[in-house]
Each structure stands twice: as C-alpha cells, then as structure tokens.
Design a protein around this motif. Structure first.
Motif, short mmCIF file in Angstrom:
data_model
loop_
_atom_site.label_atom_id
_atom_site.label_comp_id
_atom_site.label_asym_id
_atom_site.label_seq_id
_atom_site.Cartn_x
_atom_site.Cartn_y
_atom_site.Cartn_z
N GLN A 42 42.27 -48.92 30.10
CA GLN A 42 42.35 -49.89 29.02
C GLN A 42 40.78 -50.23 28.50
O GLN A 42 39.89 -50.33 29.42
N GLY A 46 38.47 -54.75 22.04
CA GLY A 46 39.65 -54.99 21.57
C GLY A 46 40.66 -56.21 21.96
O GLY A 46 41.22 -56.46 22.72
N ASN A 49 44.54 -56.43 19.70
CA ASN A 49 45.72 -55.40 19.97
C ASN A 49 44.96 -54.74 21.03
O ASN A 49 43.79 -54.04 20.93
N THR A 51 43.86 -51.86 23.38
CA THR A 51 43.58 -50.50 23.34
C THR A 51 43.44 -49.41 24.57
O THR A 51 42.74 -49.97 25.38
N VAL A 62 43.78 -42.07 21.90
CA VAL A 62 43.46 -43.35 21.88
C VAL A 62 44.68 -44.06 21.48
O VAL A 62 45.30 -43.92 20.47
N ARG A 64 46.78 -47.80 20.49
CA ARG A 64 46.57 -49.01 20.48
C ARG A 64 47.88 -49.75 20.18
O ARG A 64 48.85 -49.23 19.18
N ASP A 236 39.04 -50.30 14.51
CA ASP A 236 39.84 -51.73 14.64
C ASP A 236 39.90 -52.00 12.86
O ASP A 236 39.27 -52.85 12.46
#
Length: 746
Positions: A42, A46, A49, A51, A62, A64, A236
């Motif tokens: 992890q 973030g 959310n 990520t 990745v 999300r 992001d």
C-alpha cells in the motif's frame, strides 16, 4: 526523493482485500497469468482513495480503490478518475496509462481501477531535499509548465466538456467544501466559519474561463523523469473537474504562504528560504508565458484563500476518517490539529496588503483578437501539429531518394483541413485575419517551433509573399486566377529572383531578360533557389526580369515582375538544389526574397521560435548529461551559454516586435531600418543559439537523431535569404547616417 520502500508499506489491516480474487480477475483480463505470484503493498500517500502497488516478477501495476465503510456524499469517485485519465492519456498528456475500471464489488470489496506503474522520481517533501538549487528550480518550473499545458487542453477535443459543470466554479467549490467540512467537523472552529463567510461574499466578478482543473496539483502528485527535469505523470485525479484554472495555480503556490511550524504528512512545510525554489512571481510569470496571458491576476488572492479553505476541509475529512477507523494515512490523527491554523493563515492573507504581482510589460501588447488567436494556435500546435512531427519526418526519410520527397505528406494536408475548419487560416494577411503585424509576430514565433507548421496554417513562404504581391499589385483577373486558389490552399507558387551566374544580392546585376513579342512576353534566363518550385502543386512563378525594351537609364527602373504559369512553353525545371545536403522536406528552402517588410518579419519571428526550441533542447541536454563529475549545466561555460542565449533571444524578440509595431503604426517606409536590423540580428541569433545547442549535444547534435542539424541549416540560410547580412548592414548604416544628419540640422 522517495524510493519504493519509502513510498509503500504493508497493506494496513482495515484496507486488506482478497488477493487471490484480484489475481483471478486480472488473469481473466490477461493482465497477469495464472502462474504469477501477486504481491501487494500500500502506498503511504493517497489520503482519500487507498492506492496499492501490484507486482508480479515481470510487471507492476497501480490499483486505486474506494475506501471501505461509510463515505461522504459525492466523494471517492474512482470512475471519474479513470475517465479523465483515459482521455488525457489518449491526448498525450503525462498520466499513467489507465487499463481497466472494475465496478464488481465482490472482487476486492469496493470499486477500483488499474493503471500502469510509472518509474521515476517522486518527491514527498515539497522542499526537494537532495537536489541542487538549479535542479530544484528546474523541477518547479517544469511542474508549472505542465499545469499550464493541462489548462490549455481543448475540453471538446478530449470529450470532457461535460466532465464538470464549468462556469461558476468558485461558488460550487465554496459550497462543496463548506458541506464537506460541516459533514466531517468534530468541533466548531470559528476561523473556518469566518473564512467560509468571506469566500461566500467575495466571489470573483468574472469567471468565464473554463478549463480542466486537477484540484490537487502539487509537486508530490507528480512523477519526474529519473534524471531530467521532466514530468512523466500527473497523479491523483480524484478532485478533478472543469472550472477556473487559477484555482489550480493558487493551490500549487500555497506552500509559499505556508504557516511556519505546521506540517502535514510530516514533510510539507514552508518553502521560505529554500535555495533554488522559484518565487511566487517567477512561477506566475512562467505560467502566464506558457498560456499566453498578458494581463495581471488580481483575483489570485481569492483563489489562495479558497485553497487554504479546501486544504483545511481535506484535513478535517482525513481526521474524520481516522475517527471512523477507515483512514488511508497512518498519521491521520495529526490532521485534526491542522484545520484551524490553515483557516487562520487564509484570514491573515485576506487582511494583508494586496499580493505583489509581477510587473506587466506594457510594450507591444497584442489586441484581444490577437491574444485569442495566439491561444488557439498554441492549442492547435500542441494537440495536432507537434504530435505529427515523427510521421512527417518518417515520410521524408522513406522517400529521400524518390520524387515523392517533393510531395506534401498526407498528414500535413489533413492538418490543413483541420486548421481551416478552425478558422486558423491565412493568419499572415491582415485583410483576412483581422490581425495586426504585431499580433501575427507572436503567432509566427509559435509556428517557428516546427518547420512545417506555417504550411498547416497556409502561412508558408514563399506563398505568403506572393499572395501579398498579388493582393497589392495584381489585376482582378490575376487575383481570381492565382490569388484566390492560393488563399484557399489549392495550389502553391514559387518566386524566382536569384541567378547562378551573377551576384544577386545586387538585383541590378540580373541577366534574366524580358521583351515583348506581339501579344506575348518572352523571358530568357536561368534562376536558382526558386522557393517552392519542386512541389507538384506549384502552378505559378513570380519571376523578376530586366526589361530590354524600356528606355529608362535608371538602374532600378528596368526590372519587372512577371507571372509565369509553370506549364507555359519553355519553362524547364533543371535540377533540385540542396541546403547542407538536405532537400528541405519538400517545402522549398524559403531563402528567396520575402519582397515585403512584413514577410521579413515573419521569417524573423519564426527564427525566434526556432531558437526558443533550440534553447529548450540545450537545457534538457545540459540537465541530463554529466561530464567530469557534474551535470553539463554546472560547468560555468555551459551556464554562460544558456544565459547568453536567453539574452540574444529576448533582444531579437523585442527588435522584431518593435519593427512590427512601427509597421502597424507608421507604415513600411518608417519601419525600414528596424526591419533591416532585426533581419540581421534574428538570423545571427538563431545560428548562435543553435550552435550552442549542437555543441552541448556533442556528436548527437549533428546527427539525424535530433532536429538541430536541420534547424541550423534553416537558420544559417536565413543569413543569405532576403539579402545577405552585409546588404542590410549597409542599409542600416545609410539610414542611420541620414537620421543623424537630420538631427544635426534640427
């Protein structure tokens, strides 16, 4: 700079999900194989959310996702993130490639999307420790340039015009963050109430501009190239929408106003006193230059206050998730202590003196129409022209030994159709474009960054000069037959002045003769460097001749310009000529006389644009290569080259704009000396800047792997085109002496 171990942690307890189900899902979608072992870590960042880094032995992704548990209304829309990244990636904007959006909650417990992993540098500390001051400055500048690029994207072309609500962005933002804050507030904070009230009562008067807005644009949301000052990906996009772009710029500038002693994420502190970090004024100047903005930004204080309010609201939301037990950040408890100081800082900013804005250059401003067209051209260049460069180059490489090298590649023809449909056509001609020469000077600089760009807008030499001649001196019949098709882009033309057997810098040496025989004119002579003659669409030549039948004894009264159809009897194209071994990509060599002062200015401003591109390439190379233990730009001689290049470019730009302004206001005769000066200065400048760029590139600079050799051939040719430097220097000297004599008499 953070490495992967610092960026990620083991998956936190309340964010764990079934890895086997994820593997089965990704295997069915062909992103992993059944034999792969999936590891999941992890990201410590973030805050909204969660990520995750998903890895196999050969691939990294990745993921999300939405956080678990009860969520605030309207928040955590991962589907919107996926949508906007997909559109941006297809347009060539730097974002990770989005791969799949999954709405099946049973896979990992929440909706999620998957994207490619981008290798590069991530700076969690906005002070950028561990890099030199020069590189620190370059990283901040390139971040602002990417922000300006994002704000210049065409929403309609991206099919994102309905992505957000557009206008009245500030009202929606204040309302949204007030609701978010109120819904998550754990106690009543009076400064937040005061700040919300002030924002509600001080909306900017004019918010008509609508662009894509990131909503959380910070250095720590960017992935930089491992060795270069270049952004590889913007991350992001949860808060992205459409609205007022100044909100993004203000948010990026917030660390410059950050209250001392206040930290979020244990890394984000005040930038005051950090060596190499550009000032607010410097960053605003970069942003305005990239977007072509010439006016001040008086509303920036409102957006700075809004940014503080939004950050306070975000901090409150993170703390609220901590209280609920589903926060993404390990240190979420700290965020509750940040809300009030952020609100207080905003109120202090509001009550202080007006923000210092960079001093505006009041000289040589474009008209509002000129500014609008320039922005359209910049957008068109970025979206369509620059991405086509490789295909155009590949065409000429493929057909280098074929007659097809003189044809216009189909992609350029397609771009011409797009440009004409967009109204970006015949911009050089005031009667058609309603632009002043000063307006067009800025546009010519922009198109000078790509050698075939002028043709896309039907602004290429020698046709521009030929069209001016036809417009000013042609009969109605000649205009109908030749000018109108040229203006529509249905044919090309060439200009024939220079001769191989005489010194053509003195036009009185010309031997090409003209005499009348009954109802016909007969021309005898040889011409070379006949710009545009090789193009299959070239249908007419303007030929400069010496009349043998005229009785005048005045040396400059014996010359005529004759329109000669290329299919006329006796016209023979003998051979193509090369410039430094190059054909010039089928466009002719643009070295013939421009005939008119405006045409010379077009060449000069394109040379400025060419030099700007060369300096960009120089700086990129200097920042990415090392010799004798340090980066190239850290060697004093290279640093001095960069400085000298900037000085020369700015001087040439100002000379060109001054000449354009004089041409607009006083006419061609009054602008004659300025045009002669800039003709010499701009060509010399472009050659010098390109020479420095080639030197910094070393052997690569003269290879086909970089455009510099081709660019240099063009720039060096300009010192002969429109008359050699020496002729213009003599003109300048004569006019200067005349001016001085006039002053003495007064």
């Amino acid at each position: 700079m953070a490495d992967m171990e610092e960026l990620t942690t083991p998956v936190r307890q309340h964010h764990r999900f079934n890895v086997d189900r994820l593997k089965k899902y990704l295997s069915a979608k062909s992103y992993v194989s059944n034999n792969d072992t999936l590891s999941v870590r992890q990201y410590s960042a973030g805050q909204s959310n969660p990520t995750f880094l998903i890895q196999t032995h050969s691939t990294s992704y990745v993921l999300r996702k939405k956080p678990p548990g009860a969520l605030l209304p309207g928040a955590h829309k991962v589907d919107r993130e996926y949508c906007v990244q997909k559109a941006l990636y297809s347009a060539g904007f730097p974002v990770p490639k989005p791969l799949i959006h999954c709405t099946e909650v049973n896979v990992i417990g929440t909706e999620f999307y998957l994207m490619e992993h981008v290798e590069g540098r991530v700076f969690r500390d906005l002070r950028l420790p561990g890099v030199s001051p020069a590189e620190r400055a370059a990283l901040y500048v390139t971040a602002v340039e990417v922000l300006a690029k994002m704000h210049s994207l065409d929403l309609a072309a991206l099919k994102l015009d309905s992505y957000g609500k557009g206008a009245h962005y500030s009202r929606r933002q204040v309302s949204t963050w007030t609701k978010q804050y109120t819904a998550s507030a754990h106690r009543d904070i009076q400064p937040m109430n005061e700040l919300s009230n002030w924002l509600m009562n001080n909306f900017p008067a004019n918010e008509e501009e609508v662009t894509l807005v990131h909503g959380d644009f910070r250095v720590d949301n960017l992935i930089f190239h491992p060795t270069e000052a270049r952004v590889l990906a913007v991350l992001d996009w949860e808060l992205s929408t459409t609205g007022q772009p100044l909100a993004d710029l203000a948010y990026f500038l917030i660390p410059h106003y950050w209250p001392s002693g206040l930290t979020i994420l244990s890394t984000m502190g005040s930038l005051k006193g950090i060596q190499g970090i550009p000032t607010v004024d410097d960053l605003i100047c970069v942003y305005k230059r990239c977007r072509g903005i010439t006016s001040a930004l008086p509303q920036l204080k409102f957006y700075l206050a809004l940014s503080f309010f939004k950050m306070a609201g975000i901090a409150q939301g993170v703390y609220a998730r901590h209280l609920l037990g589903n926060a993404s950040a390990a240190n979420a408890a700290e965020f509750g202590h940040c809300v009030e100081p952020l609100a207080v800082s905003a109120l202090q900013l509001i009550q202080s003196r007006p923000l210092k804005a960079p001093q505006e250059a009041r000289l040589f401003l474009q008209t509002p129409n000129g500014q609008a067209v320039l922005q359209q051209v910049k957008d068109f260049m970025r979206q369509f022209v620059l991405p086509a460069q490789k295909e155009v180059s590949d065409y000429y490489v493929k057909h280098a030994q074929s007659p097809l090298r003189w044809n216009t590649p189909q992609i350029i023809e397609d771009l011409k159709v797009k440009a004409r449909e967009a109204g970006l056509w015949n911009l050089f001609l005031p009667a058609a474009s309603k632009l002043t020469q000063l307006d067009y000077a800025f546009i010519a600089e922009e198109t000078g960054r790509c050698l075939f760009a002028p043709e896309v807008f039907n602004c290429q030499a020698p046709d521009t000069g030929n069209m001016e001649v036809l417009r000013m001196f042609g009969t109605e019949e000649q205009k109908k037959k030749w000018l109108e098709p040229l203006l529509r882009g249905e044919m090309r033309s060439c200009f024939c002045m220079t001769e191989p057997d005489v010194a053509s810098s003195d036009a009185t040496n010309m031997e090409c003769s003209l005499y009348q025989e009954e109802d016909n004119f007969v021309i005898n002579g040889k011409k070379w460097w006949s710009s545009g003659a090789g193009n299959p669409q070239c249908k007419v030549a303007i030929v400069m001749c010496t009349s043998t039948t005229t009785s005048t004894t005045i040396r400059h009264g014996r010359h005529s310009m004759v329109l000669v159809p290329l299919d006329a009897a006796g016209v023979k194209l003998v051979r193509p000529l090369t410039v430094f071994g190059q054909d010039g990509e089928g466009r002719g060599f643009e070295i013939a006389q421009a005939r008119l002062g405006a045409g010379r200015l077009h060449h000069c401003m394109r040379a400025v644009g060419l030099a700007e591109l060369a300096l960009e390439l120089l700086c990129q190379r200097a920042a990415s290569r090392r010799t004798f233990g340090k980066k190239l730009y850290q060697h004093e001689v290279v640093a001095h080259w960069i400085a000298e290049c900037r000085l020369m470019i700015e001087q040439s730009r100002l000379l060109t704009l001054c000449a354009a302004h004089t041409l607009d206001t006083l006419g061609g005769r009054a602008a004659r000396k300025q045009i002669a000066m800039v003709k010499v200065a701009a060509a010399r400048m472009a050659c010098k800047v390109l020479d420095c760029a080639i030197q910094v590139h070393g052997g690569a600079g003269v290879s086909e792997d970089f455009p510099l050799a081709h660019m240099y051939a063009y720039a060096r040719t300009l010192r002969i085109a429109d008359g050699p430097d020496e002729v213009h220097l003599s003109t300048i000297a004569g006019l200067e002496l005349k001016d001085q004599m006039t002053k003495a008499k007064l």
